[in-house]
Design an enzyme around this catalytic site. Structure first.
Site, PDB file in Angstrom:
ATOM      1  N   HIS A  44      -9.182  -1.571  -8.184  1.00 36.15           N
ATOM      2  CA  HIS A  44      -8.857  -0.337  -7.070  1.00 36.15           C
ATOM      3  C   HIS A  44      -7.763   0.540  -7.595  1.00 36.15           C
ATOM      4  O   HIS A  44      -8.033   1.921  -7.547  1.00 36.15           O
ATOM      5  CB  HIS A  44      -8.415  -0.799  -5.787  1.00 36.15           C
ATOM      6  CG  HIS A  44      -8.116   0.091  -4.592  1.00 36.15           C
ATOM      7  ND1 HIS A  44      -9.458   0.819  -4.131  1.00 36.15           N
ATOM      8  CD2 HIS A  44      -7.229   0.818  -4.124  1.00 36.15           C
ATOM      9  CE1 HIS A  44      -8.800   1.739  -3.335  1.00 36.15           C
ATOM     10  NE2 HIS A  44      -7.448   1.748  -3.303  1.00 36.15           N
TER      11      HIS A  44
ATOM     12  N   ASP B  12       0.847  -1.145  -0.002  1.00 37.92           N
ATOM     13  CA  ASP B  12      -0.046   0.125  -0.103  1.00 37.92           C
ATOM     14  C   ASP B  12       0.867   1.339   0.076  1.00 37.92           C
ATOM     15  O   ASP B  12       1.935   1.220   0.680  1.00 37.92           O
ATOM     16  CB  ASP B  12      -0.925  -0.105   1.229  1.00 37.92           C
ATOM     17  CG  ASP B  12      -2.286   0.878   1.365  1.00 37.92           C
ATOM     18  OD1 ASP B  12      -2.165   1.401   0.007  1.00 37.92           O
ATOM     19  OD2 ASP B  12      -2.929   0.889   1.804  1.00 37.92           O
TER      20      ASP B  12
END
Lengths: 440, 440
Positions: free
Chosen positions: A348, A254
């Site tokens: 995403h 991330d």
């Protein structure tokens, strides 16, 4: 109580080691005696961490009995000795490395706290934060951190829209502080959302972080009371040979696409410029805080291949499914041998990409959280999303509107709490955070 | 999924540095390649932590702008590289240093899980724990720890009384596992107490610890479901020059009177001896787990002098009020110049002392916790008390009966959850925890 010097008090600019596995990283920082205006420089003599690569004890391998303490505590290293200055153009806790431990809190002003009372609170808080981040014991210390170094402690303060109204400064509410719109898929707990005052505390030692929270709570006294508090974590310094790789609780790398301090456009994306509006926010930033629970039981039932399709990146190394490695730019147009998009239409990374959102950019600097089990037995765990930007209307809000309508990831997360705060620029040693608002 | 080697996999006996502030403590342990039966020894080449004391960068001091990342992540050090062996005479996680992060969990067997199913679960769990504690990726990995070293991960398993009944082994319940009596001042939440199976996970990296919890949850599959989970912390290695000094959230030095591994009487106090009863518990221990909330708002309103009178030790350095320093034995008979007892009749150290409890001794190895705010606005924070002993009837129970009747500290704490588990000895690489019970 006057300020007293803690053991191993240090103060100085943190070093910035290169992200190489062979670079020593926890060297003691050069220290400055921190007590009572004393600024005598001195070198820490606590030995830092271990020296030569060859300094290794013989391993026995195999089964041992655990009959003796296997692993004594480590004395002070750079982890504890590092101090992040509290004063400056910007507040600390924004562009610094996210620490191993974090607390996010909101306080509400108590009835009767006016502008003067709020200013006094911000002065008390700023003085205590300056002391603690330099490794000194503050007024009102609860002493739980008494033996520790500052451990990269940062304390960051912000104001909610309701704060400005409560202290009679409704005419100074920034346009950028307009309430976030409702998003399609959120289920917000208002008791854990919003708030008059925001406090972010981070440190690489949990007791240092928690003690700072308690000190600020004590100093709030009769001026403000806690509204909500959330606690999270990041990887510990030294836990991995790939320190630039941050994984969230889904196991996914991330933050790869985060803007990088010092690169062109960073300051414009994150900070209100000098001369910007309103004047009291010059050097400041707007922070969006969201508690995003992850449905880990569901997520972990997916195959890795399906997880990767949801995200658009490989799980093992973060490389985009369009090819390359973690740092390779995502190619949203790439197609596989079968002619299909390499990165799915609802992946995403596609929906969140700046290219999909008119260049919207924010600096994400969050913490994972794990608060045990919910009543239904599912884990109460996920991400304390913390995003910094010069204007949330053209950054977070723009991206989140898109995500809430077409992100494959959304079925595996729940937005449970939300808040937006104006975080003023940093203050001078003679001032306090928010002085340009509250004195102006 | 087969076991794959993680980055920086290591395995070996952790070193035991002397508790001196000038001793290097986070040196890389000698490593052993951990993958697939490979036992090639190798030296980690990741550099460990910083070297010379003189290696320090110039500090600028004063105000800086935080315009650039002030503190890049640290690459692998001893913090991440250290592995604590899973196999041995005793389980890990008892006499080892308590790690910076801990999770305590209980699982209940699902209907239909018999002795065979329980044995299969313990085998899956033991194999996964052996892999993860050596830095390898286990079956069912959720990959959130993929880039990290083992970070002193330990996983410890225990059995509740209800487990033995559920799998048809009621005749093998140890006498020492009799339910704890009710204590005068406890307010127990049964949903967060007891349980069939106990799992304690500790690591110096939060993602490593949390990933281990998720892996064990996945492997429980249809055999058991989580009953409760609590998360806590201790000081980070390297945060202080006084690493032997552990403070709790009250700011008080805690654990001074703990028995010391290797000293006379330690093994007898903590472990069931070889040849002890029952045979399947040889090398094992009994663990009492209590969630003890601290009324921090009340506590912090006391003066330090009153806090010290409640505890019986000085807050600053832990010295008993009878004189000396932290390590000086408490003199319960000492009197001050005014003839009054130096350590009050209801002081915590007096009531809890072995001398006051027929020599009762246990090894306390807990974690602090901070779970945000309660509905009444008070902090939900305190101590995850974890105490190890050869027989709780003559250790924890004896002391707690006394404390619940006359401890000045009791008005500042609330016992909210309680559990007792039998923790068998460690297993061989070919076996699993509990095999002597479940196969015998």
């Amino acid at each position: 109580m006057s300020e007293k010097k803690r053991t191993a008090s240090t103060r100085g600019k943190p070093r910035t080691p290169a992200p190489s596995a062979t670079t020593p990283a926890t060297a003691p920082a050069t220290g400055e005696g921190g007590g009572g205006g004393l600024s005598r420089r001195r070198l820490l003599t606590t030995g830092g961490a271990a020296g030569a690569v060859g300094l290794a004890l013989g391993a026995t391998g195999g089964a041992v009995g655990h009959a003796v303490a296997a692993d004594s505590p480590a004395p002070l290293t750079g982890l504890g000795a590092t101090a992040v200055p509290f004063h400056g153009v910007h507040q600390a806790g924004i562009t610094d490395r996210a620490q191993a431990h974090g607390h996010l809190l909101a306080f509400d002003l108590l009835p009767g706290t006016d502008r003067r009372g709020a200013a006094a609170l911000m002065r008390r808080w700023s003085q205590a934060a300056a002391a603690m981040t330099a490794g000194r014991s503050p007024d009102g210390d609860t002493q739980a951190a008494l033996d520790a170094g500052p451990s990269s402690l940062t304390v960051t303060f912000g104001f909610g829209r309701s704060f400005l109204t409560a202290v009679g400064l409704a005419d100074r509410v920034p346009e950028a502080l307009e309430p976030l719109p409702a998003f399609a898929d959120e289920e917000l707990d208002r008791a854990r959302s919003d708030g008059d005052l925001f406090v972010q505390v981070g440190a690489d030692d949990a007791l240092v972080a928690h003690n700072a929270v308690r000190v600020l709570r004590r100093l709030a006294a009769e001026a403000a009371r806690p509204r909500w508090q959330m606690t999270g974590f990041n990887r510990s310094p030294g836990a991995t040979a790939r320190p630039m790789t941050a994984r969230n609780l889904m196991g996914q790398i991330d933050g790869t696409n985060n803007p990088v301090p010092g690169e062109p456009g960073f300051d414009e994306a994150v900070f209100v410029p000098q001369g910007g509006e309103p004047a009291w926010m010059a050097g400041g930033s707007y922070v969006v805080v969201r508690r995003i629970r992850m449905l880990l039981d569901n997520w972990e039932n997916l195959s890795v291949e399906r997880q990767e399709r949801v995200i658009g990146r490989r799980k093992s190394d973060g490389a985009p499914l369009s090819g390359g490695d973690e740092r390779t730019p995502v190619d949203l147009g790439a197609r596989g041998a079968d002619g299909a998009l390499a990165i799915a239409g609802d992946a995403h990374v596609r929906v969140a990409a700046p290219e999909s959102n008119s260049g919207a950019t924010m600096l994400r600097r969050g913490f994972s959280y794990a608060d045990g089990l919910r009543e239904d037995g599912a884990p109460d765990a996920g991400l304390l999303f913390v995003a910094w930007q010069a204007d949330p209307r053209t950054a977070f809000t723009r991206v989140q509107l898109k995500l809430s309508r077409g992100d494959a990831l959304s079925q595996f997360v729940r937005h449970e709490a939300s808040a937006l705060f104006a975080v003023p620029g940093g203050c001078d040693p003679d001032g306090y955070v928010g002085d340009r608002l509250l004195e102006g």
